[in-house]
Design a protein around this motif. Structure first.
Motif, PDB file in Angstrom:
ATOM      1  N   GLU A  79     -18.429  15.823  -2.487  1.00 34.62           N
ATOM      2  CA  GLU A  79     -17.137  17.538  -2.446  1.00 34.62           C
ATOM      3  C   GLU A  79     -16.719  16.941  -1.342  1.00 34.62           C
ATOM      4  N   SER A  80     -17.221  15.704  -0.210  1.00 30.93           N
ATOM      5  CA  SER A  80     -16.520  15.330   1.414  1.00 30.93           C
ATOM      6  C   SER A  80     -16.731  14.115   0.947  1.00 30.93           C
ATOM      7  N   ALA A  81     -16.361  12.840   2.123  1.00 31.72           N
ATOM      8  CA  ALA A  81     -16.979  12.048   2.656  1.00 31.72           C
ATOM      9  C   ALA A  81     -18.139  11.407   3.507  1.00 31.72           C
ATOM     10  N   GLU A  82     -18.370  12.704   3.754  1.00 32.26           N
ATOM     11  CA  GLU A  82     -20.354  12.610   4.646  1.00 32.26           C
ATOM     12  C   GLU A  82     -20.750  12.730   3.532  1.00 32.26           C
ATOM     13  N   GLU A  83     -20.455  12.940   2.600  1.00 26.05           N
ATOM     14  CA  GLU A  83     -21.948  13.893   1.519  1.00 26.05           C
ATOM     15  C   GLU A  83     -22.167  12.304   0.379  1.00 26.05           C
ATOM     16  N   ALA A  84     -20.361  11.417   0.483  1.00 23.63           N
ATOM     17  CA  ALA A  84     -21.016  10.538  -0.991  1.00 23.63           C
ATOM     18  C   ALA A  84     -21.407   9.202   0.199  1.00 23.63           C
ATOM     19  N   ASP A  85     -21.476   8.328  -1.420  1.00 16.89           N
ATOM     20  CA  ASP A  85     -22.085   7.785  -1.570  1.00 16.89           C
ATOM     21  C   ASP A  85     -22.103   6.346  -0.931  1.00 16.89           C
ATOM     22  N   VAL A  86     -20.899   6.664  -1.966  1.00 13.87           N
ATOM     23  CA  VAL A  86     -19.113   5.673  -1.845  1.00 13.87           C
ATOM     24  C   VAL A  86     -18.109   6.579  -2.163  1.00 13.87           C
ATOM     25  N   VAL A  87     -17.119   6.306  -0.646  1.00 18.74           N
ATOM     26  CA  VAL A  87     -15.527   6.288  -1.273  1.00 18.74           C
ATOM     27  C   VAL A  87     -14.630   5.224  -1.945  1.00 18.74           C
ATOM     28  N   LEU A  88     -13.983   6.348  -2.621  1.00 18.01           N
ATOM     29  CA  LEU A  88     -13.376   5.431  -3.535  1.00 18.01           C
ATOM     30  C   LEU A  88     -11.671   6.022  -2.465  1.00 18.01           C
ATOM     31  N   ARG A  89     -10.803   5.258  -2.047  1.00 19.51           N
ATOM     32  CA  ARG A  89      -9.465   5.492  -1.806  1.00 19.51           C
ATOM     33  C   ARG A  89      -8.712   4.575  -2.342  1.00 19.51           C
ATOM     34  N   ILE A  90      -7.993   5.297  -3.048  1.00 20.90           N
ATOM     35  CA  ILE A  90      -6.881   4.961  -3.789  1.00 20.90           C
ATOM     36  C   ILE A  90      -5.610   4.871  -2.968  1.00 20.90           C
ATOM     37  N   VAL A  91      -4.757   3.636  -3.154  1.00 29.12           N
ATOM     38  CA  VAL A  91      -4.255   3.000  -1.668  1.00 29.12           C
ATOM     39  C   VAL A  91      -2.331   2.697  -2.652  1.00 29.12           C
ATOM     40  N   ASN A  92      -3.005   2.620  -4.478  1.00 34.58           N
ATOM     41  CA  ASN A  92      -1.468   2.958  -5.264  1.00 34.58           C
ATOM     42  C   ASN A  92      -1.996   3.102  -6.438  1.00 34.58           C
ATOM     43  N   TYR A  93      -0.318   3.862  -6.838  1.00 36.67           N
ATOM     44  CA  TYR A  93      -0.575   4.096  -8.188  1.00 36.67           C
ATOM     45  C   TYR A  93       1.091   3.715  -8.632  1.00 36.67           C
ATOM     46  N   HIS A  94       0.855   2.642  -9.745  1.00 34.34           N
ATOM     47  CA  HIS A  94       2.686   2.678 -10.502  1.00 34.34           C
ATOM     48  C   HIS A  94       2.670   2.560 -11.584  1.00 34.34           C
ATOM     49  N   ASN A  95       4.114   2.919 -12.123  1.00 35.66           N
ATOM     50  CA  ASN A  95       3.674   2.463 -13.391  1.00 35.66           C
ATOM     51  C   ASN A  95       5.439   2.095 -14.157  1.00 35.66           C
ATOM     52  N   SER A  96       4.890   0.268 -14.547  1.00 31.00           N
ATOM     53  CA  SER A  96       6.560   0.269 -14.421  1.00 31.00           C
ATOM     54  C   SER A  96       6.449  -0.008 -15.459  1.00 31.00           C
ATOM     55  N   HIS A  97       7.888   0.777 -16.113  1.00 29.04           N
ATOM     56  CA  HIS A  97       8.648   0.017 -17.813  1.00 29.04           C
ATOM     57  C   HIS A  97       9.317  -1.076 -17.753  1.00 29.04           C
ATOM     58  N   ALA A  98       9.510  -1.319 -19.261  1.00 24.94           N
ATOM     59  CA  ALA A  98      10.358  -2.687 -19.281  1.00 24.94           C
ATOM     60  C   ALA A  98      10.455  -3.459 -18.460  1.00 24.94           C
ATOM     61  N   HIS A  99       9.016  -3.940 -18.553  1.00 25.79           N
ATOM     62  CA  HIS A  99       8.822  -5.621 -17.494  1.00 25.79           C
ATOM     63  C   HIS A  99       9.013  -6.706 -18.812  1.00 25.79           C
ATOM     64  N   LYS A 100       9.956  -7.357 -18.993  1.00 26.46           N
ATOM     65  CA  LYS A 100      10.365  -8.570 -19.849  1.00 26.46           C
ATOM     66  C   LYS A 100       9.522  -9.757 -18.825  1.00 26.46           C
ATOM     67  N   TRP A 101       8.755 -10.333 -20.428  1.00 27.11           N
ATOM     68  CA  TRP A 101       8.590 -12.314 -19.647  1.00 27.11           C
ATOM     69  C   TRP A 101       9.052 -13.291 -18.705  1.00 27.11           C
ATOM     70  N   GLY A 102       9.792 -13.409 -18.133  1.00 30.25           N
ATOM     71  CA  GLY A 102      10.819 -13.982 -18.066  1.00 30.25           C
ATOM     72  C   GLY A 102      11.981 -14.458 -19.270  1.00 30.25           C
ATOM     73  N   TRP A 103      12.452 -15.402 -19.684  1.00 31.41           N
ATOM     74  CA  TRP A 103      13.354 -16.141 -20.269  1.00 31.41           C
ATOM     75  C   TRP A 103      13.231 -15.448 -21.680  1.00 31.41           C
ATOM     76  N   TYR A 104      11.666 -15.453 -22.169  1.00 35.48           N
ATOM     77  CA  TYR A 104      10.826 -14.798 -23.514  1.00 35.48           C
ATOM     78  C   TYR A 104      11.425 -12.908 -23.614  1.00 35.48           C
ATOM     79  N   GLU A 105      12.365 -13.360 -24.455  1.00 29.56           N
ATOM     80  CA  GLU A 105      13.144 -11.655 -25.265  1.00 29.56           C
ATOM     81  C   GLU A 105      11.793 -10.739 -26.643  1.00 29.56           C
ATOM     82  N   GLY A 106      10.818 -11.578 -25.968  1.00 30.22           N
ATOM     83  CA  GLY A 106       9.814 -10.922 -26.344  1.00 30.22           C
ATOM     84  C   GLY A 106       9.580  -9.222 -26.263  1.00 30.22           C
ATOM     85  N   PRO A 107       8.910  -8.516 -26.916  1.00 32.29           N
ATOM     86  CA  PRO A 107       8.696  -6.793 -26.781  1.00 32.29           C
ATOM     87  C   PRO A 107       8.582  -6.584 -25.279  1.00 32.29           C
TER      88      PRO A 107
END
Length: 175
Positions: A79-107
């Motif tokens: 329920e809180s950070a004080e009673e936890a054995d481990v705290v997991l702090r989320i620092v980034n969330y990203h969704n990258s659409h349409a990412h191409k790999w260099g000059w290759y015109e693949g999927p």
């Protein structure tokens, strides 16, 4: 002719002689069991970025990450950070659409990743959950969060002895 009785001591000693130095665990060092006697309590929270857009993305990711962490047998939510054995702090969330790999015109590839920092006492590690798929299959936050939960479990296994010592210091009545 070799007698079995005389070769047996050498056969038993050979693995010890061939093992690299430091391969044996130190005396008293605990190896992680298949499952801890009591699940580690984990508190999932977001970092506090100055960027309002990033903060809203992080808050969007928290329920899914919590759900995926809770599904692992190694964890239960705190329920809180004080009673936890481990705290997991989320620092980034990203969704990258349409990412191409260099000059290759693949999927086209879609990436979804969630970065976090796991903190347990003095142990601290950056963790990442990633889901990478062709755009037609749609990468998802759920799969990235599952990967992050796997990485958190790996972190707990690697730091098992320290986590158990920390648990005994903070809650001596638990196994």
């Amino acid at each position: 002719m070799i007698r079995i009785g005389s070769a047996l001591p050498w056969a038993l000693a050979l693995p010890l002689l061939l093992a690299p130095p430091g391969a044996e665990p130190a005396p008293g060092q605990n190896k992680a069991p298949r499952r801890p006697p009591e699940p580690f309590r984990v508190f999932v929270q977001t970092s506090d970025p100055a960027d309002a857009e990033l903060k809203s993305r992080l808050e969007e990711a928290v329920p899914t990450v919590r759900e995926r962490v809770e599904r692992r047998k190694w964890f239960q939510l705190a329920e809180s950070a004080e009673e936890a054995d481990v705290v997991l702090r989320i620092v980034n969330y990203h969704n990258s659409h349409a990412h191409k790999w260099g000059w290759y015109e693949g999927p086209t590839v879609e990436l979804v990743y969630v970065d976090a920092v796991a903190v347990a006492g003095s142990a601290r590690e950056k963790l990442s959950g990633l889901d990478q798929r062709p755009a037609l299959l749609r990468a998802s936050l759920r799969n990235a969060a599952s990967h992050l939960a796997e990485e958190l479990e790996r972190f707990c296994k690697e730091n098992y002895a320290a986590l158990m010592r920390l648990r005994m210091e903070t809650r001596p009545d638990t196994p």
